[in-house]
Design a protein around this motif. Structure first.
Motif, PDB file in Angstrom:
ATOM      1  N   VAL A  11       0.847  -1.187   0.000  1.00 38.08           N
ATOM      2  CA  VAL A  11       0.000   0.000   0.000  1.00 38.08           C
ATOM      3  C   VAL A  11       0.887   1.243   0.000  1.00 38.08           C
ATOM      4  O   VAL A  11       1.878   1.298   0.727  1.00 38.08           O
ATOM      5  CB  VAL A  11      -0.899   0.027   1.273  1.00 38.08           C
ATOM      6  N   GLU A  12       0.499   2.216  -0.796  1.00 41.89           N
ATOM      7  CA  GLU A  12       1.179   3.508  -0.744  1.00 41.89           C
ATOM      8  C   GLU A  12       0.690   4.260   0.492  1.00 41.89           C
ATOM      9  O   GLU A  12      -0.520   4.394   0.695  1.00 41.89           O
ATOM     10  CB  GLU A  12       0.876   4.340  -1.985  1.00 41.89           C
ATOM     11  N   LYS A  14       0.754   7.367   1.107  1.00 42.05           N
ATOM     12  CA  LYS A  14       0.037   8.575   0.683  1.00 42.05           C
ATOM     13  C   LYS A  14      -1.448   8.278   0.452  1.00 42.05           C
ATOM     14  O   LYS A  14      -2.310   9.107   0.746  1.00 42.05           O
ATOM     15  CB  LYS A  14       0.687   9.147  -0.583  1.00 42.05           C
ATOM     16  N   ARG A  15      -1.748   7.106  -0.059  1.00 41.99           N
ATOM     17  CA  ARG A  15      -3.149   6.704  -0.298  1.00 41.99           C
ATOM     18  C   ARG A  15      -3.943   6.703   1.005  1.00 41.99           C
ATOM     19  O   ARG A  15      -5.087   7.155   1.051  1.00 41.99           O
ATOM     20  CB  ARG A  15      -3.169   5.328  -0.946  1.00 41.99           C
ATOM     21  N   ILE A  16      -3.337   6.206   2.067  1.00 43.87           N
ATOM     22  CA  ILE A  16      -4.010   6.163   3.371  1.00 43.87           C
ATOM     23  C   ILE A  16      -4.118   7.575   3.944  1.00 43.87           C
ATOM     24  O   ILE A  16      -5.129   7.932   4.549  1.00 43.87           O
ATOM     25  CB  ILE A  16      -3.262   5.220   4.340  1.00 43.87           C
ATOM     26  N   GLU A  17      -3.098   8.379   3.745  1.00 47.13           N
ATOM     27  CA  GLU A  17      -3.138   9.771   4.223  1.00 47.13           C
ATOM     28  C   GLU A  17      -4.279  10.534   3.543  1.00 47.13           C
ATOM     29  O   GLU A  17      -4.998  11.291   4.195  1.00 47.13           O
ATOM     30  CB  GLU A  17      -1.801  10.445   3.947  1.00 47.13           C
ATOM     31  N   ILE A  18      -4.466  10.331   2.259  1.00 48.38           N
ATOM     32  CA  ILE A  18      -5.563  10.977   1.529  1.00 48.38           C
ATOM     33  C   ILE A  18      -6.905  10.432   2.019  1.00 48.38           C
ATOM     34  O   ILE A  18      -7.858  11.191   2.239  1.00 48.38           O
ATOM     35  CB  ILE A  18      -5.393  10.776   0.008  1.00 48.38           C
ATOM     36  N   LEU A  19      -6.984   9.133   2.206  1.00 48.55           N
ATOM     37  CA  LEU A  19      -8.210   8.500   2.696  1.00 48.55           C
ATOM     38  C   LEU A  19      -8.604   9.069   4.064  1.00 48.55           C
ATOM     39  O   LEU A  19      -9.789   9.267   4.345  1.00 48.55           O
ATOM     40  CB  LEU A  19      -8.009   6.989   2.785  1.00 48.55           C
ATOM     41  N   TYR A  45       0.461   7.475   9.556  1.00 47.70           N
ATOM     42  CA  TYR A  45      -0.039   6.968   8.281  1.00 47.70           C
ATOM     43  C   TYR A  45       0.724   5.727   7.832  1.00 47.70           C
ATOM     44  O   TYR A  45       0.153   4.847   7.182  1.00 47.70           O
ATOM     45  CB  TYR A  45      -0.024   8.053   7.209  1.00 47.70           C
ATOM     46  N   ALA A  49      -1.193   2.336   7.145  1.00 49.04           N
ATOM     47  CA  ALA A  49      -0.981   1.673   5.861  1.00 49.04           C
ATOM     48  C   ALA A  49      -0.545   0.228   6.068  1.00 49.04           C
ATOM     49  O   ALA A  49      -0.989  -0.677   5.344  1.00 49.04           O
ATOM     50  CB  ALA A  49       0.038   2.436   5.023  1.00 49.04           C
ATOM     51  N   TYR A 106       5.801   3.316   1.440  1.00 54.70           N
ATOM     52  CA  TYR A 106       5.059   2.072   1.233  1.00 54.70           C
ATOM     53  C   TYR A 106       4.949   1.254   2.512  1.00 54.70           C
ATOM     54  O   TYR A 106       5.818   1.313   3.380  1.00 54.70           O
ATOM     55  CB  TYR A 106       5.738   1.197   0.163  1.00 54.70           C
TER      56      TYR A 106
END
Length: 115
Positions: A11-12, A14-19, A45, A49, A106
């Protein structure tokens, strides 16, 4: 014990931070215990993640397909080793081994399910 499932996920962060910016998104995916642990960390994060990747890896490794993410909980033993608990009657006789790692960008998890 026999291995009956193997799963891995990356998982990136950043994806979780945006979520996390979306109201209620984290509480739909993570248990309160997971949120309390991760949000108290400096690199929150990254920890979230890693837990998300672990849930995906466990989901992929389980011999049954229908299970809510909140029914898969990732926690740590006193020595820091991660452990997984699955709140589902079908998982009562299963042993799940999990390995987590993360960097600033990651998070990766691997799960092995044994019976």
């Amino acid at each position: 014990m026999q291995i009956i499932g193997l799963g891995t996920d990356i998982v990136e962060v950043k994806r979780i931070e945006i979520l996390a910016q979306k109201p209620g998104a984290l509480s739909r995916l993570f248990t309160q215990h997971e949120l309390d642990y991760s949000l108290a960390r400096k690199n929150k994060y990254e920890h979230l993640a890693a837990r998300f990747a672990a849930k995906e890896a466990v989901f992929k490794a389980l011999p049954f397909a229908e299970i809510a993410f909140k029914n898969i909980q990732v926690s740590n033993l006193e020595n820091g080793c991660p452990q997984v608990t699955v709140a589902d009657e079908r998982a009562k006789d299963l042993m799940i081994l999990i390995s987590l790692t993360h960097t600033k960008e990651y998070a990766l998890a691997t799960a092995v399910v044994q019976k």
